[in-house]
Design a protein around this motif. Structure first.
Motif, PDB file in Angstrom:
ATOM      1  N   LYS A  11     -28.825  80.307  46.573  1.00 57.70           N
ATOM      2  CA  LYS A  11     -28.422  79.812  45.247  1.00 57.70           C
ATOM      3  C   LYS A  11     -29.677  79.519  44.436  1.00 57.70           C
ATOM      4  O   LYS A  11     -29.701  79.741  43.227  1.00 57.70           O
ATOM      5  N   ALA A  12     -30.720  79.013  45.112  1.00 58.06           N
ATOM      6  CA  ALA A  12     -31.969  78.703  44.418  1.00 58.06           C
ATOM      7  C   ALA A  12     -33.141  78.722  45.390  1.00 58.06           C
ATOM      8  O   ALA A  12     -32.967  78.541  46.595  1.00 58.06           O
ATOM      9  N   PHE A  13     -34.308  78.916  44.823  1.00 54.44           N
ATOM     10  CA  PHE A  13     -35.572  78.833  45.548  1.00 54.44           C
ATOM     11  C   PHE A  13     -36.306  77.630  44.979  1.00 54.44           C
ATOM     12  O   PHE A  13     -36.416  77.500  43.760  1.00 54.44           O
ATOM     13  N   ILE A  75     -37.668  85.008  46.934  1.00 55.21           N
ATOM     14  CA  ILE A  75     -37.627  84.785  45.484  1.00 55.21           C
ATOM     15  C   ILE A  75     -36.665  85.780  44.839  1.00 55.21           C
ATOM     16  O   ILE A  75     -35.841  85.410  44.000  1.00 55.21           O
ATOM     17  N   ALA A  76     -36.733  87.040  45.259  1.00 51.51           N
ATOM     18  CA  ALA A  76     -35.847  88.072  44.707  1.00 51.51           C
ATOM     19  C   ALA A  76     -34.387  87.817  45.081  1.00 51.51           C
ATOM     20  O   ALA A  76     -33.480  88.145  44.307  1.00 51.51           O
ATOM     21  N   ASP A  77     -34.154  87.209  46.243  1.00 51.74           N
ATOM     22  CA  ASP A  77     -32.798  86.945  46.722  1.00 51.74           C
ATOM     23  C   ASP A  77     -32.251  85.595  46.269  1.00 51.74           C
ATOM     24  O   ASP A  77     -31.264  85.118  46.818  1.00 51.74           O
ATOM     25  N   SER A  78     -32.890  84.976  45.275  1.00 48.37           N
ATOM     26  CA  SER A  78     -32.461  83.671  44.771  1.00 48.37           C
ATOM     27  C   SER A  78     -31.924  83.809  43.351  1.00 48.37           C
ATOM     28  O   SER A  78     -32.532  84.466  42.512  1.00 48.37           O
ATOM     29  N   GLU A  79     -30.786  83.165  43.102  1.00 51.28           N
ATOM     30  CA  GLU A  79     -30.184  83.208  41.772  1.00 51.28           C
ATOM     31  C   GLU A  79     -30.994  82.419  40.750  1.00 51.28           C
ATOM     32  O   GLU A  79     -30.987  82.752  39.571  1.00 51.28           O
ATOM     33  N   ALA A  80     -31.642  81.349  41.196  1.00 52.09           N
ATOM     34  CA  ALA A  80     -32.363  80.464  40.279  1.00 52.09           C
ATOM     35  C   ALA A  80     -33.641  79.970  40.948  1.00 52.09           C
ATOM     36  O   ALA A  80     -33.795  80.073  42.169  1.00 52.09           O
ATOM     37  N   LEU A  81     -34.525  79.446  40.129  1.00 53.25           N
ATOM     38  CA  LEU A  81     -35.765  78.843  40.615  1.00 53.25           C
ATOM     39  C   LEU A  81     -35.770  77.385  40.182  1.00 53.25           C
ATOM     40  O   LEU A  81     -35.631  77.090  38.991  1.00 53.25           O
ATOM     41  N   ALA A 159     -25.512  71.106  37.464  1.00 50.76           N
ATOM     42  CA  ALA A 159     -24.885  71.616  36.238  1.00 50.76           C
ATOM     43  C   ALA A 159     -25.566  72.909  35.792  1.00 50.76           C
ATOM     44  O   ALA A 159     -24.897  73.876  35.415  1.00 50.76           O
ATOM     45  N   GLY A 160     -26.888  72.944  35.858  1.00 50.93           N
ATOM     46  CA  GLY A 160     -27.615  74.151  35.499  1.00 50.93           C
ATOM     47  C   GLY A 160     -27.328  75.305  36.441  1.00 50.93           C
ATOM     48  O   GLY A 160     -27.142  76.443  36.006  1.00 50.93           O
ATOM     49  N   LEU A 161     -27.276  75.029  37.739  1.00 48.67           N
ATOM     50  CA  LEU A 161     -26.994  76.077  38.724  1.00 48.67           C
ATOM     51  C   LEU A 161     -25.588  76.646  38.570  1.00 48.67           C
ATOM     52  O   LEU A 161     -25.363  77.838  38.784  1.00 48.67           O
ATOM     53  N   LEU A 162     -24.637  75.785  38.206  1.00 49.47           N
ATOM     54  CA  LEU A 162     -23.249  76.232  38.067  1.00 49.47           C
ATOM     55  C   LEU A 162     -22.937  76.747  36.667  1.00 49.47           C
ATOM     56  O   LEU A 162     -21.901  77.382  36.461  1.00 49.47           O
ATOM     57  N   GLY A 163     -23.812  76.430  35.703  1.00 48.67           N
ATOM     58  CA  GLY A 163     -23.546  76.844  34.326  1.00 48.67           C
ATOM     59  C   GLY A 163     -22.412  76.058  33.694  1.00 48.67           C
ATOM     60  O   GLY A 163     -21.620  76.601  32.921  1.00 48.67           O
ATOM     61  N   VAL A 164     -22.319  74.772  34.040  1.00 47.09           N
ATOM     62  CA  VAL A 164     -21.275  73.906  33.473  1.00 47.09           C
ATOM     63  C   VAL A 164     -21.928  72.774  32.688  1.00 47.09           C
ATOM     64  O   VAL A 164     -23.107  72.486  32.862  1.00 47.09           O
TER      65      VAL A 164
END
Length: 193
Positions: A11-13, A75-81, A159-164
């Motif tokens: 989901k994130a790095f 890093i490439a396999d992560s949706e967010a940083l 909230a940022g990771l989920l876009g809500v």
């Protein structure tokens, strides 16, 4: 040319200076253990109430003197940083390289979420942002006690990771905690009676 859509492993790095490793470990644990409120999970059609795996180099990868293939793959396999910001990370060449690599792979509009570490001191937040984040200071979650605190910063990142919306997530999280508290009081009262 067609767009290749692939499933992300993380989901994130988390990018951080090793001086902030304690905060980064806590953040990874908090994000991986966070339970998305049922209403939000249902609206987003999530398979479960967890965010998913969060990558942090020490816990997920081996040590190396350069950005290794394993690190660039993560890093490439992560949706967010998620960038842990502090005076140490602002001066870290590795944090700088990880931000640059994330943007190179995912594009300039990629999801980069800065968070000021709880132990970063009371200095000017702008002095805590690595240069790769850009000239204008980003809107960061601030885990310092003098700001949002650990829970407030966590909710802002989620909230940022989920876009809500943050307000809605805070309300739903508070409702969930209130239900837990009332259940605990009911159990305690039943035992006492």
């Amino acid at each position: 040319c067609g767009l290749i859509v692939r499933d992300m492993r993380y989901k994130a790095f988390i990018s951080y200076s090793h001086a902030d490793s304690r905060f980064a470990a806590m953040l990874q644990r908090d994000l991986e253990n966070f339970r998305v409120p049922k209403d939000t999970a249902a609206e987003l059609k999530l398979k479960n109430a967890r965010l998913g795996s969060i990558c942090r180099d020490v816990s997920d990868l081996g040590a190396a003197p350069t950005l290794t293939a394993a690190l660039t793959d993560a890093i490439a396999d992560s949706e967010a940083l998620v960038v842990v910001c502090s005076p140490d990370s602002a001066a870290s060449r590795w944090v700088e390289l990880e931000i640059q690599e994330f943007r190179r792979v995912h594009g300039e509009q990629a999801l980069v979420l800065p968070v000021i570490a709880a132990g970063a001191g009371d200095g000017d937040p702008e002095e805590m942002f690595p240069p790769a984040l850009g000239d204008s200071p980003p809107l960061a979650a601030d885990a310092r006690r003098s700001a949002e605190g650990r829970r407030g910063a966590l909710l802002k990142i989620v909230a940022g990771l989920l876009g809500v919306g943050l307000d809605e997530l805070i309300r739903r999280d508070a409702r969930r905690n209130q239900v837990r508290l009332l259940a605990g009081i009911s159990v305690t009262t039943t035992i006492a009676v």
